[in-house]
Write an enzyme that holds these catalytic residues in place. Structure first.
Site, PDB file in Angstrom:
ATOM      1  N   ARG A 139       0.829  -1.209   0.000  1.00 15.04           N
ATOM      2  CA  ARG A 139       0.000   0.000   0.000  1.00 15.04           C
ATOM      3  C   ARG A 139       0.861   1.256   0.000  1.00 15.04           C
ATOM      4  NH1 ARG A 139      -1.440   1.793   4.584  1.00 15.04           N
ATOM      5  NH2 ARG A 139      -1.973  -0.222   5.490  1.00 15.04           N
ATOM      6  N   TYR A 193     -17.986  15.584 -15.700  1.00 16.44           N
ATOM      7  CA  TYR A 193     -18.438  14.220 -15.453  1.00 16.44           C
ATOM      8  C   TYR A 193     -19.365  14.219 -14.225  1.00 16.44           C
ATOM      9  CZ  TYR A 193     -18.304   9.439 -13.792  1.00 16.44           C
ATOM     10  OH  TYR A 193     -18.665   8.207 -13.327  1.00 16.44           O
ATOM     11  N   ASP A 249      -9.043  18.654 -15.089  1.00 16.92           N
ATOM     12  CA  ASP A 249      -9.250  17.253 -15.436  1.00 16.92           C
ATOM     13  C   ASP A 249      -8.887  17.114 -16.913  1.00 16.92           C
ATOM     14  OD1 ASP A 249     -10.323  14.819 -16.317  1.00 16.92           O
ATOM     15  OD2 ASP A 249     -11.893  14.840 -14.790  1.00 16.92           O
ATOM     16  N   LYS A 257      -9.721   5.894 -19.074  1.00 15.91           N
ATOM     17  CA  LYS A 257     -10.116   6.329 -20.414  1.00 15.91           C
ATOM     18  C   LYS A 257      -8.940   6.209 -21.384  1.00 15.91           C
ATOM     19  CE  LYS A 257     -14.134   7.185 -18.547  1.00 15.91           C
ATOM     20  NZ  LYS A 257     -13.912   7.239 -17.118  1.00 15.91           N
TER      21      LYS A 257
HETATM   22  N1  PLP Z   1     -13.193  12.560 -15.074  1.00 14.93           N
HETATM   23  C1  PLP Z   1     -13.803  12.362 -16.253  1.00 14.93           C
HETATM   24  C2  PLP Z   1     -13.718  13.410 -17.310  1.00 14.93           C
HETATM   25  C3  PLP Z   1     -14.519  11.173 -16.490  1.00 14.93           C
HETATM   26  O1  PLP Z   1     -15.132  10.992 -17.670  1.00 14.93           O
HETATM   27  C4  PLP Z   1     -14.583  10.204 -15.457  1.00 14.93           C
HETATM   28  C5  PLP Z   1     -15.333   8.937 -15.647  1.00 14.93           C
HETATM   29  O2  PLP Z   1     -16.102   8.778 -16.569  1.00 14.93           O
HETATM   30  C6  PLP Z   1     -13.950  10.442 -14.243  1.00 14.93           C
HETATM   31  C7  PLP Z   1     -13.245  11.626 -14.082  1.00 14.93           C
HETATM   32  C8  PLP Z   1     -13.995   9.453 -13.115  1.00 14.93           C
HETATM   33  O3  PLP Z   1     -13.090   8.423 -13.356  1.00 14.93           O
HETATM   34  P1  PLP Z   1     -13.312   6.890 -12.918  1.00 14.93           P
HETATM   35  O4  PLP Z   1     -14.555   6.400 -13.605  1.00 14.93           O
HETATM   36  O5  PLP Z   1     -12.047   6.241 -13.382  1.00 14.93           O
HETATM   37  O6  PLP Z   1     -13.474   6.879 -11.439  1.00 14.93           O
END
Ligand code: PLP
Length: 385
Positions: A54, A107, A180, A205
């Site tokens: 961890r 998101y 992001d 992604k």
């Molecule tokens: N940020 C964006 C732009 C996303 O599209 C997503 C998920 O779809 C996330 C964060 C969250 O990531 P995770 O699904 O890997 O927890």
């Protein structure tokens, strides 16, 4: 000179950073380290700092080195999911009473995390159209936030925010600016170089790139904040496992070529949809008609693989999303295969009824790396249903 030192350009870094060959065997691909614990040379006698899975793991360290290199940051941390990364960051910087000013097109899970997980602990949330810097300035003046959080391009309406402009607002207000970068990826956009404080990724992604591993990452320069995040990664423990870390590293090695192909295919899809009489509106920053086109052309080196469309009604949008074949109806994005998503009831269901709700006419396409003629034929067929 090591491979790490010789790799300079983005594609070279993506292939080589953190990927020195195994010193024992010469294996060009470093082995995946599954061990959860490490033999000590006497009590506290750790070899290269490894003690327990961890706190640190060599496969995760390799991924973190690679992530830092491709985003151009001093520190990177890998987590079990994008949301786990976001949660660690927010808990590292926020105290009860602090506010997050969030883009109003993000998101849905990010909005849910702040509103429904951190909200009960006293964190406040406001949303604003981050692509409108005057609106951001007004919101910041009305109440100074601790964090400014943006997706650019945003999910799913592909709004473009001026990262350097936002960073200047954040600096003046003493707010942390978080970008992001999941949609653009560092292959197309490097937010830290434009003044952002922290880059967030859902590595699930494009970085993983093959829809076979969930993960998240944070990349930043600030040493003190890195120490706090490193502590939370260790103390709260939402780390990526060794196989997940290794799959993500493998995905990143081909990121540059994949993003090029995703962008080419998406541009063709956007052009095709823009000329289709059943399509009311196309959202793609590569189209000259997109309000953020010029800004995107300046701060990105390609326009990415996501295209959203508005059809004439919710019924038409749902029918279209359910009629494609090569574009599979599924959550997520950024894999080599094309996906179609109806955000209002899928990825963004958690923000229905809020000011971050996605219009019911909108369908989001994650354009894969298949043959573009097949993709266009699939869309044409589905629009005729
Ligand atoms: N940020 C964006 C732009 C996303 O599209 C997503 C998920 O779809 C996330 C964060 C969250 O990531 P995770 O699904 O890997 O927890």
């Amino acid at each position: 000179m090591t491979i790490d030192d010789a790799a300079r350009g983005f594609a070279s870094l993506a292939v080589h950073a953190g990927q020195e060959f195994d010193p024992t065997t010469g294996a060009v691909i470093p082995p995946v380290h599954f061990s959860t614990t490490y033999a000590q040379d006497g009590i506290g006698g750790l070899r290269q700092g490894y003690e327990y899975g961890r706190s640190a793991n060599p496969t995760r360290t390799a991924l973190q080195t690679q992530l830092a290199a491709i985003e151009g940051g001093a520190h990177a941390f890998s987590f079990a999911s994008g949301l786990a990364a976001e949660d660690a960051l927010l808990r590292a910087v926020l105290a009860p009473g602090d506010e997050v000013l969030l883009g109003n097109d993000v998101y849905g899970g990010t909005h849910r995390l702040i509103a429904r997980v951190l909200g009960p602990w006293g964190v406040r949330l406001r949303t604003v159209d981050m692509s409108d810097l005057d609106a951001v300035r007004a919101a910041v003046a009305a109440h100074p936030p601790r964090v400014l959080w943006v997706e650019t391009p945003s999910n799913p309406l592909l709004r473009i925010t001026d990262i350097a402009g936002l960073a200047a607002i954040g600096r003046e207000a003493g707010a942390l600016v978080v970008v992001d970068n999941t949609f653009a990826t560092p292959a197309l956009q490097r937010p830290l170089a434009r003044g952002a404080d922290v880059v967030v990724h859902s590595t699930t992604k494009y970085l993983g790139g093959h829809s076979d591993v969930v993960g998240g990452a944070l990349v930043l320069d600030d040493d003190a904040l890195a120490e706090q995040i490193g502590f939370l990664q260790f103390a709260a423990g939402a780390v990526s496992g060794p196989l997940d870390a290794w799959l993500t590293t493998r995905g990143i090695k081909t990121l540059a070529v994949r993003m090029q192909r995703h962008s080419e295919n998406a541009a063709a899809v956007a052009e095709f949809l823009a000329g289709h009489d059943r399509v009311a509106r196309v959202y793609y920053p590569g189209l000259a008609s997109h309000p953020g086109h010029e800004l995107a052309a300046q701060q990105m080196s390609g326009f990415g693989g996501i295209v959203s469309v508005a059809l004439e009604s919710a019924a038409a949008a749902r029918r279209f999303a359910e009629s494609t074949r090569l574009f599979q109806l599924a959550e997520s994005l950024g894999g080599v295969e094309s996906l179609v998503n109806y955000p209002n009831e899928m990825t963004h269901a958690s923000v229905r009824g809020t000011d971050a709700a996605v219009p019911v006419e909108v369908v989001r396409l994650s354009v894969g790396i298949e043959d573009v003629a097949d993709l266009l034929a699939d869309l044409d067929r589905a629009l005729a249903v």
